[in-house]
Structure formats: C-alpha cells, structure tokens
Scaffold this active site. Structure first.
Site, mmCIF file in Angstrom:
data_model
loop_
_atom_site.group_PDB
_atom_site.id
_atom_site.type_symbol
_atom_site.label_atom_id
_atom_site.label_comp_id
_atom_site.label_asym_id
_atom_site.label_seq_id
_atom_site.Cartn_x
_atom_site.Cartn_y
_atom_site.Cartn_z
ATOM 1 N N TYR A 105 46.481 36.340 29.516
ATOM 2 C CA TYR A 105 45.602 35.959 28.417
ATOM 3 C C TYR A 105 44.144 36.027 28.851
ATOM 4 C CZ TYR A 105 44.498 31.386 30.474
ATOM 5 O OH TYR A 105 44.032 30.395 31.294
ATOM 6 N N LYS A 113 45.519 35.920 35.495
ATOM 7 C CA LYS A 113 45.315 34.981 34.380
ATOM 8 C C LYS A 113 46.609 34.954 33.566
ATOM 9 C CE LYS A 113 41.437 33.382 31.564
ATOM 10 N NZ LYS A 113 41.522 31.998 32.017
ATOM 11 N N LEU A 119 41.116 32.054 40.410
ATOM 12 C CA LEU A 119 40.845 33.058 39.386
ATOM 13 C C LEU A 119 39.457 33.642 39.658
ATOM 14 C CD1 LEU A 119 42.037 34.272 36.714
ATOM 15 C CD2 LEU A 119 40.290 32.916 35.577
HETATM 16 N N1 PDD Z 1 39.671 29.194 32.113
HETATM 17 N N2 PDD Z 1 39.629 29.246 37.183
HETATM 18 C C1 PDD Z 1 40.646 29.002 36.342
HETATM 19 C C2 PDD Z 1 41.910 28.466 36.903
HETATM 20 C C3 PDD Z 1 40.492 29.242 34.967
HETATM 21 O O1 PDD Z 1 41.515 29.008 34.116
HETATM 22 C C4 PDD Z 1 39.253 29.721 34.472
HETATM 23 C C5 PDD Z 1 39.026 30.022 33.018
HETATM 24 C C6 PDD Z 1 38.215 29.957 35.407
HETATM 25 C C7 PDD Z 1 36.863 30.471 34.982
HETATM 26 O O2 PDD Z 1 36.911 31.818 34.629
HETATM 27 P P1 PDD Z 1 35.877 32.429 33.563
HETATM 28 O O3 PDD Z 1 34.526 32.131 34.082
HETATM 29 O O4 PDD Z 1 36.194 33.872 33.588
HETATM 30 O O5 PDD Z 1 36.165 31.749 32.247
HETATM 31 C C8 PDD Z 1 38.444 29.720 36.753
HETATM 32 C C9 PDD Z 1 39.688 29.536 30.720
HETATM 33 C C10 PDD Z 1 38.377 29.388 30.052
HETATM 34 C C11 PDD Z 1 40.771 28.723 30.015
HETATM 35 O O6 PDD Z 1 41.912 28.850 30.429
HETATM 36 O O7 PDD Z 1 40.478 27.989 29.089
#
Ligand code: PDD
Length: 283
Positions: free
Chosen positions: A30, A146, A202
């Site tokens: 996702y 992800k 991530l």
């Molecule tokens: N979360 N680490 C994890 C475990 C995450 O789930 C996310 C993002 C990030 C930050 O990644 P980015 O800057 O690309 O959003 C780091 C999303 C927003 C969520 O699951 O809601």
C-alpha cells in the site's frame, strides 16, 4: 466514491471477497499519499516505492504508473469535498482472491483499491511536540516493504498508548530503528542521525526529503544506527512521515529531551519542509 477492483463504488457499498489474500494474509502492499491544496505531493516517489514493494513480494502489477495516476486523479475529481484542500489518498494492492493456500497460486490477480480522505496538517502538535515511549521492535525483518501486514505496527503503537505516550520509538536490542508509522531522527551537536535505509526500516519519502533539505542547508546527516543511550542524550528528537511531516518529540519514557522544548534544528527543518511543499504543489 471509492475505487475497488476497477469499479467506482459508493461509500458503504464496497465488498471484499472472503478469500482476498489482502484480507486473509495481509498479502499485499500500500501507499499513503499526501494531497496539499488539492494537489498530489511526491506522487512519483510513492508509486516507485509501491512498484518496489510489489517486486519484493513477487507480485507483478498489471497497471502502468500512468494508469495508477489516472485512478488517483479520478478519485480526486469524484470526491471534490474530500480532496480539495489537505487530504490523503490510500492506495492498496492485494494479491487478490485465491483458494486459501500459503504459497502464491499462479492464477492470482492483484486487486487495486483506493480512497481519499480529508486530512488536516497537524500544525498545533508540530509546534508543541509529542511524547514517546521506547518499545521493543517486534515487527518482521522486511520493514522496507510497505506491506499490508501491519499487526506489529498496530501493537507497538498500542503499547505506547498504554504507557501514556503518543507514539512508540522502536528498538532492536537497544538499537533504535524507527517509530510505529514514521522514521526517527535525532539531532546531536548540530548534526542529524537516523537509521540507515536497510531492511529494518521503511525507506520513508519524508525521511529522504528531510535528509536532502538538511544537506542542502549545511546540516550534516549521518545515516547510521544509534543506541537508546544516544537517543536519551540527544539535543532534539523528531519523526518524519507523510501525514505528520516533521514532528518533534519532547520527551521519551517521561524524560525530557534536552530542555523539553522543540529545538531550533527541528524548527529550521519544519520551515524548509514547508517551503518544499509550497514549491512542489505550486508547479
Ligand atoms: N506510514 N516508517 C513506517 C513504518 C511507516 O509506516 C511510514 C509511513 C514511514 C514514513 O514514510 P513516508 O515518509 O514515506 O510516509 C516510516 C504511513 C503514512 C502510514 O502507514 O500511515
């Protein structure tokens, strides 16, 4: 209106096949993509990461990047109230419905689903800062994917809430990885430190923007794992994510970070991030 497996469906009327592998196994990937002022932000980076996640779980996507973009644009057109200001698009691809076996049946056909939701920027929290609790990182060893399988993230966030904190800062054997749904940075002696982009975190898009902005503005960046002790001695601590942007932590396990106020490097990066948003969505 929602987008579900090639069709536009009214809110409340979407159905999931009981044998959809996303539903049964968390077998899928996702993205959460920001909309600022009615415009997509960092779209290409999110879609590149979704292709990479899919590749890593041996799922071939039948859509081109242009087709995915078309779904996002139509979603925004069909939901003008949700999408007109600050919002998020949630886009997920499950491996589709198959007989329930653990290995991957050759006939599996990915299912794309997407919705858009209004999402205000957490401006007040960004000024005040959040509290964190240290929690053991109980997730799997492919946090770079992800994946829809988010039970580890759900539980660590819940443990942090049980401890009275806003979020979890995760560690493996005393080495800090990231947070429940965001990346973690500390500031020490004017330099940024964050876990290297390997299989344990991530590879956050906001993380990379902040690294690039810091370097371009003379703030040194070290992409090296650090310990709990280093974190507790930090001058500043903040997280980064699509929804939370640059969000400070002012205490960890009830102990104030430095003077317990949002630090100047964090504020500088918040201002640079703000400019980045404006530059991206105004083009
Ligand atoms: N979360 N680490 C994890 C475990 C995450 O789930 C996310 C993002 C990030 C930050 O990644 P980015 O800057 O690309 O959003 C780091 C999303 C927003 C969520 O699951 O809601």
């Amino acid at each position: 209106m929602l987008y579900v497996d090639g069709k536009w469906v009214e809110e409340g009327l979407a159905a999931v096949d009981p044998e959809d592998r996303g539903y049964n196994f968390g077998d899928g990937v996702y993205e959460v993509i920001r909309i600022y002022k009615g415009k997509l932000y960092m779209w290409d980076a999110h879609i590149e990461r979704m292709y990479r996640s899919a590749r890593e779980i041996k799922m071939e996507l039948p859509w081109s990047a242009a087709e995915l973009r078309e779904v996002a644009e139509q979603l925004m057109d069909k939901n003008p109230d949700e999408a007109k200001d600050d919002a998020i698009i949630y886009m997920q691809i499950s491996r589709g419905a198959t007989p329930r076996v653990h290995d991957i049946p050759a006939q599996s056909k990915p299912v794309l689903m997407a919705f858009v939701r209004k999402k205000e920027r957490p401006v007040a929290e960004q000024k005040k800062g959040l509290t964190a609790h240290l929690i053991e990182d109980v997730r799997w060893l492919r946090c770079d994917i992800k994946s829809l399988s988010l039970l580890g993230a759900v539980l660590v966030k819940e443990y942090a809430k049980d401890a009275g904190a806003h979020d979890a800062i995760l560690h493996r054997n005393g080495v800090i990885t990231e947070c429940s749904a965001s990346n973690l940075f500390v500031v020490k002696d004017g330099a940024l430190h964050t876990h290297q982009a390997d299989n344990l975190i991530l590879h956050g898009i906001t993380r990379q923007i902040v690294i690039d902005l810091a370097k371009a503005n003379g703030i040194p960046v070290h992409e090296n794992a650090f310990t709990i002790d280093f974190l507790m001695q930090a001058d500043e601590v903040f997280l980064t994510s699509t929804t939370q942007e640059v969000m400070p932590f002012v205490s960890v396990n009830g102990q104030a970070i430095a003077d317990g106020k949002v630090g100047s490097v964090t504020q500088k990066l918040q201002a640079l991030f703000e400019q980045h948003i404006d530059a991206e969505v105004l083009v």
